[in-house]
Design a protein around this motif. Structure first.
Motif, PDB file in Angstrom:
ATOM      1  N   LYS A 121      56.564  12.599 -20.133  1.00 49.44           N
ATOM      2  CA  LYS A 121      56.407  14.045 -20.327  1.00 49.44           C
ATOM      3  C   LYS A 121      55.194  14.537 -19.555  1.00 49.44           C
ATOM      4  O   LYS A 121      54.355  13.721 -19.090  1.00 49.44           O
ATOM      5  N   VAL A 122      55.095  15.836 -19.430  1.00 45.74           N
ATOM      6  CA  VAL A 122      53.942  16.430 -18.748  1.00 45.74           C
ATOM      7  C   VAL A 122      52.655  16.000 -19.457  1.00 45.74           C
ATOM      8  O   VAL A 122      52.571  16.015 -20.683  1.00 45.74           O
ATOM      9  N   ILE A 129      52.820  16.313 -13.922  1.00 44.11           N
ATOM     10  CA  ILE A 129      52.609  17.753 -14.129  1.00 44.11           C
ATOM     11  C   ILE A 129      53.924  18.533 -14.161  1.00 44.11           C
ATOM     12  O   ILE A 129      53.920  19.718 -14.485  1.00 44.11           O
ATOM     13  N   GLU A 130      55.042  17.871 -13.838  1.00 46.21           N
ATOM     14  CA  GLU A 130      56.341  18.539 -13.914  1.00 46.21           C
ATOM     15  C   GLU A 130      57.418  17.482 -14.113  1.00 46.21           C
ATOM     16  O   GLU A 130      57.359  16.406 -13.508  1.00 46.21           O
ATOM     17  N   VAL A 136      60.198  13.501 -11.327  1.00 45.67           N
ATOM     18  CA  VAL A 136      58.939  14.005 -11.873  1.00 45.67           C
ATOM     19  C   VAL A 136      57.984  14.271 -10.715  1.00 45.67           C
ATOM     20  O   VAL A 136      58.112  13.679  -9.638  1.00 45.67           O
ATOM     21  N   ARG A 137      57.042  15.185 -10.935  1.00 44.14           N
ATOM     22  CA  ARG A 137      55.999  15.431  -9.936  1.00 44.14           C
ATOM     23  C   ARG A 137      54.675  14.962 -10.513  1.00 44.14           C
ATOM     24  O   ARG A 137      54.320  15.292 -11.649  1.00 44.14           O
ATOM     25  N   TYR A 157      50.138  15.945  -4.457  1.00 38.72           N
ATOM     26  CA  TYR A 157      51.304  15.838  -5.333  1.00 38.72           C
ATOM     27  C   TYR A 157      52.364  14.937  -4.711  1.00 38.72           C
ATOM     28  O   TYR A 157      52.602  14.991  -3.494  1.00 38.72           O
ATOM     29  N   THR A 205      56.413  13.476  -5.532  1.00 40.03           N
ATOM     30  CA  THR A 205      57.611  13.532  -6.358  1.00 40.03           C
ATOM     31  C   THR A 205      58.340  12.202  -6.303  1.00 40.03           C
ATOM     32  O   THR A 205      58.518  11.624  -5.219  1.00 40.03           O
ATOM     33  N   SER A 215      59.033  19.704  -4.222  1.00 36.52           N
ATOM     34  CA  SER A 215      59.816  20.137  -5.383  1.00 36.52           C
ATOM     35  C   SER A 215      60.622  18.976  -5.932  1.00 36.52           C
ATOM     36  O   SER A 215      60.831  17.959  -5.255  1.00 36.52           O
ATOM     37  N   LEU A 216      61.072  19.103  -7.176  1.00 37.66           N
ATOM     38  CA  LEU A 216      61.926  18.074  -7.769  1.00 37.66           C
ATOM     39  C   LEU A 216      63.283  18.112  -7.063  1.00 37.66           C
ATOM     40  O   LEU A 216      63.869  19.174  -6.860  1.00 37.66           O
TER      41      LEU A 216
END
Length: 364
Positions: free
Chosen positions: A84-85, A74-75, A32-33, A129, A131, A25-26
């Motif tokens: 940005k995403v 992606i986040e 960002v992820r 993923y 972060t 998680s962020l």
């Protein structure tokens, strides 16, 4: 989210496994992820796998491996403005504290509180993923592939080495080592207006590659000591042969040592001209015999280089995007994520025909 996060984990020395870990998680509104698309294998990753430590960084608990990566955002956190995403980015793997004197001076590679991917105790990027802080990802243009993005990291290392040398236009540069970092240093030096760049290695295939990648000339070293000859004198003889055969007159203006081999370190000092600069980037044995009298008599400037500092990542992206450096040419082997252990084993064997090994990320 019900989705899992496959990761390649170093459990202990010489013990790796695949795990389904929670999706990271962020941690704050500036994170960002990234969905990781490609990851290159670095020698330090292999060293932790085989030895469990590099200097003061000691493996005490499991960590995810990998730190040379690129992917798609992606986040984003609520306060992120620079990306940005959907943006494709190269990930800078070391996030410093940004507050200490080293960070504030731009030398954040010296920050004691850096969170560096795949350096104990921190997880790396060989997971679906990852972060990271938003100011440590760099958008890459459509002309760059995900593989290019992953290899921004070693290019940034080479940019830092050349920056440390204080290279000026028109200088001659001698680079010991024609592995990935060595040939990238040659290419960065040439892109930085060096007059002449010479690569040195003991491998015929590697000097052949260097000749076609970024060097103006190469030297295949076959150092053989005569019976009873002092190794340092042997290194001096090699250096004198390099200087003579490569037309370096009184020696190279700048010597970049990218092997860490004791004989190369010694030869590098002997091959530098009076008043020249010697940069140590390769790491081998922790302690070596060093020709310090020659360094003093020749009034050499001797520096060490580690990681990257302010501006190195943007410069590396620019060099790749412009086509001045084409790091994909270094890739000799490609693996799927599920073959990560096989990829690491290949790098561990350190064969002449292996330059850069890259692992494709888990599909989205």
């Amino acid at each position: 989210m019900s989705e899992t996060n496959p990761a390649f984990v170093l459990q202990a020395i010489k013990s790796v496994s695949f795990e389904d870990r929670p999706i990271p998680s962020l941690r704050n509104e500036y994170d960002v992820r990234v969905h990781v698309e490609q990851t290159g294998i670095c020698g330090s990753d292999v060293h932790y796998w085989q030895k469990g430590r590099i200097g003061d960084f000691i493996l005490k608990s499991p960590i995810v491996l990998g730190h040379e990566s690129a992917g798609i955002i992606i986040e984003v956190g609520a306060s992120v403005k620079n990306v940005k995403v959907g943006d494709r980015v190269a990930i800078e793997p070391g996030v410093p504290c940004r507050r200490c004197n080293y960070c504030r001076s731009g030398n954040y590679n010296l920050c004691d509180d850096t969170v560096f991917a795949a350096t104990p105790p921190h997880d790396g990027t060989l997971q679906k993923y990852y972060t990271v802080a938003s100011d440590y990802v760099y958008p890459i243009p459509d002309t760059m592939t995900p593989e290019d993005g992953a290899l921004v990291e070693p290019v940034a290392v080479a940019v830092q080495i050349v920056n440390v040398a204080g290279l000026r236009a028109g200088q001659t540069v001698l680079v010991f080592g024609c592995g990935p970092i060595g040939v990238l240093c040659q290419a960065v030096a040439k892109a930085s207006a060096a007059r002449r760049v010479i690569g040195v290695d003991i491998s015929q295939s590697r000097v052949d590659f260097a000749r076609n990648f970024g060097a103006d000339g190469v030297f295949l070293s076959r150092p053989e000591l005569n019976e009873g000859q002092d190794p340092v004198e042997g290194a001096r003889a090699v250096a004198e042969e390099i200087v003579s055969k490569c037309g370096l007159e009184d020696g190279a203006d700048v010597v970049l040592e990218c092997t860490g081999a004791e004989a190369c370190i010694q030869a590098g000092i002997f091959a530098a001209r009076k008043g020249g600069t010697f940069v140590q980037a390769g790491m081998g044995r922790e302690n070596v015999v060093f020709p310090i009298t020659t360094a003093c008599i020749r009034a050499l400037t001797i520096k060490g280089s580690i990681r990257y500092t302010t501006g190195c990542y943007p410069r590396a992206v620019e060099l790749i995007a412009s086509g001045k450096i084409q790091p994909q040419k270094l890739i000799t082997h490609r693996f799927r994520f599920e073959q990560a252990e096989e990829a690491f084993e290949l790098v561990r064997r350190a064969q002449e025909d292996t330059l850069k090994v890259i692992i494709k990320g888990v599909a989205h």
